[in-house]
Scaffold this motif. Structure first.
Motif, PDB file in Angstrom:
ATOM      1  N   SER A  73       0.833  -1.202   0.000  1.00 22.80           N
ATOM      2  CA  SER A  73       0.000   0.000   0.000  1.00 22.80           C
ATOM      3  C   SER A  73       0.868   1.252   0.000  1.00 22.80           C
ATOM      4  O   SER A  73       2.073   1.213   0.299  1.00 22.80           O
ATOM      5  N   ALA A  74       0.245   2.393  -0.329  1.00 26.21           N
ATOM      6  CA  ALA A  74       0.972   3.656  -0.335  1.00 26.21           C
ATOM      7  C   ALA A  74       1.469   4.015   1.056  1.00 26.21           C
ATOM      8  O   ALA A  74       2.557   4.588   1.221  1.00 26.21           O
ATOM      9  N   VAL A  75       0.683   3.659   2.054  1.00 23.05           N
ATOM     10  CA  VAL A  75       1.076   3.947   3.440  1.00 23.05           C
ATOM     11  C   VAL A  75       2.344   3.176   3.799  1.00 23.05           C
ATOM     12  O   VAL A  75       3.279   3.715   4.397  1.00 23.05           O
ATOM     13  N   GLU A  76       2.371   1.893   3.414  1.00 20.14           N
ATOM     14  CA  GLU A  76       3.553   1.096   3.718  1.00 20.14           C
ATOM     15  C   GLU A  76       4.772   1.620   2.973  1.00 20.14           C
ATOM     16  O   GLU A  76       5.865   1.723   3.527  1.00 20.14           O
ATOM     17  N   LYS A  77       4.612   1.961   1.679  1.00 16.53           N
ATOM     18  CA  LYS A  77       5.745   2.437   0.900  1.00 16.53           C
ATOM     19  C   LYS A  77       6.313   3.731   1.479  1.00 16.53           C
ATOM     20  O   LYS A  77       7.537   3.914   1.536  1.00 16.53           O
ATOM     21  N   GLN A  78       5.451   4.617   1.929  1.00 14.73           N
ATOM     22  CA  GLN A  78       5.920   5.863   2.531  1.00 14.73           C
ATOM     23  C   GLN A  78       6.681   5.597   3.820  1.00 14.73           C
ATOM     24  O   GLN A  78       7.741   6.183   4.069  1.00 14.73           O
ATOM     25  N   ALA A  79       6.148   4.678   4.644  1.00  8.00           N
ATOM     26  CA  ALA A  79       6.822   4.341   5.902  1.00  8.00           C
ATOM     27  C   ALA A  79       8.174   3.691   5.635  1.00  8.00           C
ATOM     28  O   ALA A  79       9.163   3.969   6.323  1.00  8.00           O
ATOM     29  N   VAL A  80       8.230   2.811   4.617  1.00  7.57           N
ATOM     30  CA  VAL A  80       9.497   2.153   4.273  1.00  7.57           C
ATOM     31  C   VAL A  80      10.528   3.189   3.861  1.00  7.57           C
ATOM     32  O   VAL A  80      11.699   3.128   4.259  1.00  7.57           O
ATOM     33  N   ARG A  81      10.125   4.167   3.043  1.00  9.49           N
ATOM     34  CA  ARG A  81      11.067   5.206   2.614  1.00  9.49           C
ATOM     35  C   ARG A  81      11.564   6.033   3.799  1.00  9.49           C
ATOM     36  O   ARG A  81      12.752   6.380   3.874  1.00  9.49           O
ATOM     37  N   GLN A  82      10.680   6.355   4.729  1.00  7.05           N
ATOM     38  CA  GLN A  82      11.085   7.131   5.901  1.00  7.05           C
ATOM     39  C   GLN A  82      12.104   6.371   6.746  1.00  7.05           C
ATOM     40  O   GLN A  82      13.126   6.916   7.160  1.00  7.05           O
ATOM     41  N   VAL A  83      11.816   5.092   6.992  1.00  7.05           N
ATOM     42  CA  VAL A  83      12.719   4.282   7.821  1.00  7.05           C
ATOM     43  C   VAL A  83      14.058   4.091   7.112  1.00  7.05           C
ATOM     44  O   VAL A  83      15.136   4.234   7.713  1.00  7.05           O
ATOM     45  N   ALA A  84      14.017   3.772   5.811  1.00  9.79           N
ATOM     46  CA  ALA A  84      15.252   3.548   5.068  1.00  9.79           C
ATOM     47  C   ALA A  84      16.090   4.824   5.020  1.00  9.79           C
ATOM     48  O   ALA A  84      17.322   4.772   5.155  1.00  9.79           O
ATOM     49  N   LEU A  85      15.433   5.982   4.821  1.00  7.69           N
ATOM     50  CA  LEU A  85      16.169   7.242   4.797  1.00  7.69           C
ATOM     51  C   LEU A  85      16.837   7.517   6.141  1.00  7.69           C
ATOM     52  O   LEU A  85      17.995   7.961   6.197  1.00  7.69           O
ATOM     53  N   THR A  86      16.145   7.228   7.229  1.00  6.64           N
ATOM     54  CA  THR A  86      16.717   7.449   8.559  1.00  6.64           C
ATOM     55  C   THR A  86      17.933   6.554   8.789  1.00  6.64           C
ATOM     56  O   THR A  86      18.974   7.008   9.270  1.00  6.64           O
ATOM     57  N   PHE A  87      17.812   5.276   8.417  1.00  9.27           N
ATOM     58  CA  PHE A  87      18.947   4.369   8.576  1.00  9.27           C
ATOM     59  C   PHE A  87      20.110   4.781   7.668  1.00  9.27           C
ATOM     60  O   PHE A  87      21.276   4.683   8.048  1.00  9.27           O
ATOM     61  N   GLY A 126       7.889 -13.546  14.640  1.00 11.88           N
ATOM     62  CA  GLY A 126       8.119 -12.110  14.768  1.00 11.88           C
ATOM     63  C   GLY A 126       8.958 -11.576  13.631  1.00 11.88           C
ATOM     64  O   GLY A 126       8.698 -10.498  13.088  1.00 11.88           O
ATOM     65  N   LEU A 127      10.015 -12.328  13.239  1.00 15.93           N
ATOM     66  CA  LEU A 127      10.840 -11.927  12.110  1.00 15.93           C
ATOM     67  C   LEU A 127      10.028 -11.914  10.818  1.00 15.93           C
ATOM     68  O   LEU A 127      10.137 -10.998   9.998  1.00 15.93           O
ATOM     69  N   HIS A 128       9.172 -12.940  10.657  1.00 15.39           N
ATOM     70  CA  HIS A 128       8.332 -12.990   9.468  1.00 15.39           C
ATOM     71  C   HIS A 128       7.359 -11.809   9.432  1.00 15.39           C
ATOM     72  O   HIS A 128       7.162 -11.177   8.379  1.00 15.39           O
ATOM     73  N   ASN A 129       6.767 -11.507  10.585  1.00 13.35           N
ATOM     74  CA  ASN A 129       5.805 -10.408  10.637  1.00 13.35           C
ATOM     75  C   ASN A 129       6.470  -9.044  10.463  1.00 13.35           C
ATOM     76  O   ASN A 129       5.805  -8.066  10.126  1.00 13.35           O
ATOM     77  N   SER A 130       7.789  -8.991  10.717  1.00 10.65           N
ATOM     78  CA  SER A 130       8.472  -7.705  10.569  1.00 10.65           C
ATOM     79  C   SER A 130       8.521  -7.240   9.127  1.00 10.65           C
ATOM     80  O   SER A 130       8.671  -6.042   8.851  1.00 10.65           O
ATOM     81  N   GLY A 131       8.416  -8.167   8.199  1.00 11.22           N
ATOM     82  CA  GLY A 131       8.417  -7.804   6.788  1.00 11.22           C
ATOM     83  C   GLY A 131       9.781  -7.459   6.229  1.00 11.22           C
ATOM     84  O   GLY A 131       9.872  -6.964   5.101  1.00 11.22           O
ATOM     85  N   LEU A 132      10.864  -7.709   6.983  1.00  6.21           N
ATOM     86  CA  LEU A 132      12.194  -7.358   6.486  1.00  6.21           C
ATOM     87  C   LEU A 132      12.563  -8.134   5.225  1.00  6.21           C
ATOM     88  O   LEU A 132      13.280  -7.632   4.356  1.00  6.21           O
ATOM     89  N   ALA A 133      12.080  -9.363   5.124  1.00  8.08           N
ATOM     90  CA  ALA A 133      12.438 -10.185   3.973  1.00  8.08           C
ATOM     91  C   ALA A 133      11.953  -9.576   2.666  1.00  8.08           C
ATOM     92  O   ALA A 133      12.599  -9.721   1.617  1.00  8.08           O
ATOM     93  N   ARG A 134      10.839  -8.873   2.692  1.00  9.69           N
ATOM     94  CA  ARG A 134      10.308  -8.297   1.453  1.00  9.69           C
ATOM     95  C   ARG A 134      10.548  -6.802   1.350  1.00  9.69           C
ATOM     96  O   ARG A 134      10.328  -6.207   0.285  1.00  9.69           O
ATOM     97  N   ARG A 135      10.955  -6.170   2.419  1.00  5.91           N
ATOM     98  CA  ARG A 135      11.233  -4.727   2.383  1.00  5.91           C
ATOM     99  C   ARG A 135      12.730  -4.522   2.144  1.00  5.91           C
ATOM    100  O   ARG A 135      13.506  -4.214   3.043  1.00  5.91           O
ATOM    101  N   LYS A 136      13.144  -4.720   0.902  1.00  4.68           N
ATOM    102  CA  LYS A 136      14.562  -4.719   0.553  1.00  4.68           C
ATOM    103  C   LYS A 136      15.225  -3.369   0.795  1.00  4.68           C
ATOM    104  O   LYS A 136      16.410  -3.306   1.137  1.00  4.68           O
ATOM    105  N   LEU A 137      14.473  -2.293   0.602  1.00  2.71           N
ATOM    106  CA  LEU A 137      15.061  -0.966   0.795  1.00  2.71           C
ATOM    107  C   LEU A 137      15.535  -0.788   2.235  1.00  2.71           C
ATOM    108  O   LEU A 137      16.630  -0.280   2.499  1.00  2.71           O
ATOM    109  N   ILE A 138      14.710  -1.231   3.188  1.00  3.98           N
ATOM    110  CA  ILE A 138      15.090  -1.127   4.602  1.00  3.98           C
ATOM    111  C   ILE A 138      16.251  -2.067   4.902  1.00  3.98           C
ATOM    112  O   ILE A 138      17.184  -1.720   5.642  1.00  3.98           O
ATOM    113  N   THR A 139      16.222  -3.269   4.328  1.00  4.90           N
ATOM    114  CA  THR A 139      17.309  -4.221   4.568  1.00  4.90           C
ATOM    115  C   THR A 139      18.649  -3.656   4.099  1.00  4.90           C
ATOM    116  O   THR A 139      19.653  -3.734   4.808  1.00  4.90           O
ATOM    117  N   ARG A 140      18.647  -3.039   2.891  1.00  6.17           N
ATOM    118  CA  ARG A 140      19.897  -2.471   2.381  1.00  6.17           C
ATOM    119  C   ARG A 140      20.363  -1.303   3.237  1.00  6.17           C
ATOM    120  O   ARG A 140      21.560  -1.143   3.507  1.00  6.17           O
TER     121      ARG A 140
END
Length: 370
Positions: free
Chosen positions: A64-78, A169-183
């Motif tokens: 969703s757009a909400v998730e994509k925006q949150a992913v960008r915010q978290v990835a930018l912070t990291f 918990g790791l599965h629910n975190s979504g890290l496996a599919r949120r590659k931008l945050i992982t990188r």
């Protein structure tokens, strides 16, 4: 008391409302637990743990757009955390600890003057951004639930079901599919790791190389100059006077260990002058030069009583007799002030004959230079 069916491949009644009876290890063998899925083990462990889920918020819809925006915010912070950590490391490398051939030019102003504040500010900002990123990730991307749980002793059953819960918990975190945050996490971890290695620089490069604590900028032929850079000739001072002098090198009047007292003795002082053994020729005529750094706690000493031939330290009242090789005669200091051997050059100006032959400063550096 009744028990629920625990046949292999079943959920053991975990999907049925109501309390579970019997001990977990009695109800389920390792083989039975191995046949269950992670979701079944997670649910079963929660039921046995007496967990009561009061509210569940699954988080943003995947894609969703909400998730994509949150992913960008978290990835930018990291990513910003990684950048600031790398910047702190680059500045530290410039100090010469890791790459001795690459060093800042130390000046009174400019970037080199901000060396320590920059490392502290960038390091603190990097760790702050790590915390901000983790908070954003937790609040905006992870599922949230409110639950009440009763604690009990551990068992094999607990270990298996707890492991399933952690993996869930790791599965629910979504890290496996949120590659931008992982990188961004990998980038941030690299920067933070290097930044945390910086304090080990002293183990990589020996800070004692060249004996920096036992040497100063004084050397053979270096002129004695006033704070304004003007050189001094014999006769410029009145008998019984003291003048603070510095080595005629770049930044000499800003070096904390180089400040020296040039004292012209009066005739009556000169007649009773008793230099230290081996330093009989360190003076020049009626002039002697001693370090301005107290050998007790490193305070600047320059209160001179010519009537008593004593130099006084204002911090702890140590007193040194200039007619006895600056031997301490009162107060907590136990070591004489180091004497600088002096002479004059071809132009008639005072110059040092060498560096101090002993380390200047407090008595914990009480050792002879080799």
């Amino acid at each position: 008391m009744s028990t629920r069916e625990s046949a292999p491949g079943s959920t053991g009644g975990a999907d049925v409302p109501g309390p579970l009876h019997g001990g977990p290890d009695d109800d389920y063998t390792p083989e039975q637990l191995a046949t269950m899925t992670r979701e079944e083990l997670d649910l079963l462990g929660a039921r046995y743990d007496g967990v009561q889920v009061l509210h569940v918020d699954p988080g943003p819809e995947p894609g969703s757009a909400v998730e994509k925006q949150a992913v960008r915010q978290v990835a930018l912070t990291f990513a910003l955390a990684g950048l600031t950590a790398f910047a702190a490391f680059v500045i530290y490398v410039g100090s010469g600890w890791f790459l001795p051939d690459w060093q800042w030019d130390i000046t009174d102003s400019g970037w080199s003057a901000l060396f320590t504040p920059l490392i502290g500010a960038l390091g603190g900002l990097a760790l702050t951004l790590v915390g901000v990123g983790l908070v954003l990730y937790t609040k905006k991307l992870l599922p949230h639930e409110t639950a009440v749980q009763d604690k009990h002793d551990g068992s094999h059953f607990d270990r298996v079901t707890t492991g399933a819960t952690l993996v869930g918990g790791l599965h629910n975190s979504g890290l496996a599919r949120r590659k931008l945050i992982t990188r961004s996490l990998v980038f941030m971890g690299s920067g933070i790791g290097l930044m945390l290695l910086m304090p080990l620089g002293g183990l990589i490069r020996n800070p004692n190389t060249g004996d920096p604590l036992g040497t100063t900028s004084w050397a053979e032929g270096v002129r004695l100059v006033r704070d304004d850079g003007s050189p001094i000739r014999p006769g410029d001072q009145q008998p019984g006077s003291l003048e603070t002098v510095f080595p005629a090198v770049p930044g000499g009047n800003r070096q904390s260990d180089a400040a020296t007292m040039l004292i012209r003795l009066r005739p009556e002082q000169l007649s009773v002058d008793r230099p230290r053994t081996g330093q009989e020729d360190f003076g020049y005529g009626d002039y002697v030069a001693y370090s301005k750094i107290c050998t007790h706690a490193g305070c600047p000493v320059s209160l001179y009583e010519q009537e008593t031939s004593r130099i006084l330290c204002p911090c702890h009242q140590s007193q040194f007799d200039v007619t006895q090789g600056s031997k301490p005669v009162f107060g907590p200091a136990t070591r004489p002030l180091p004497q600088l051997p002096i002479t004059v050059d071809d132009e008639g100006f005072f110059v040092a004959r060498s560096d101090y032959i002993e380390a200047v400063g407090p008595t914990y550096w009480n050792r002879e230079r080799i």
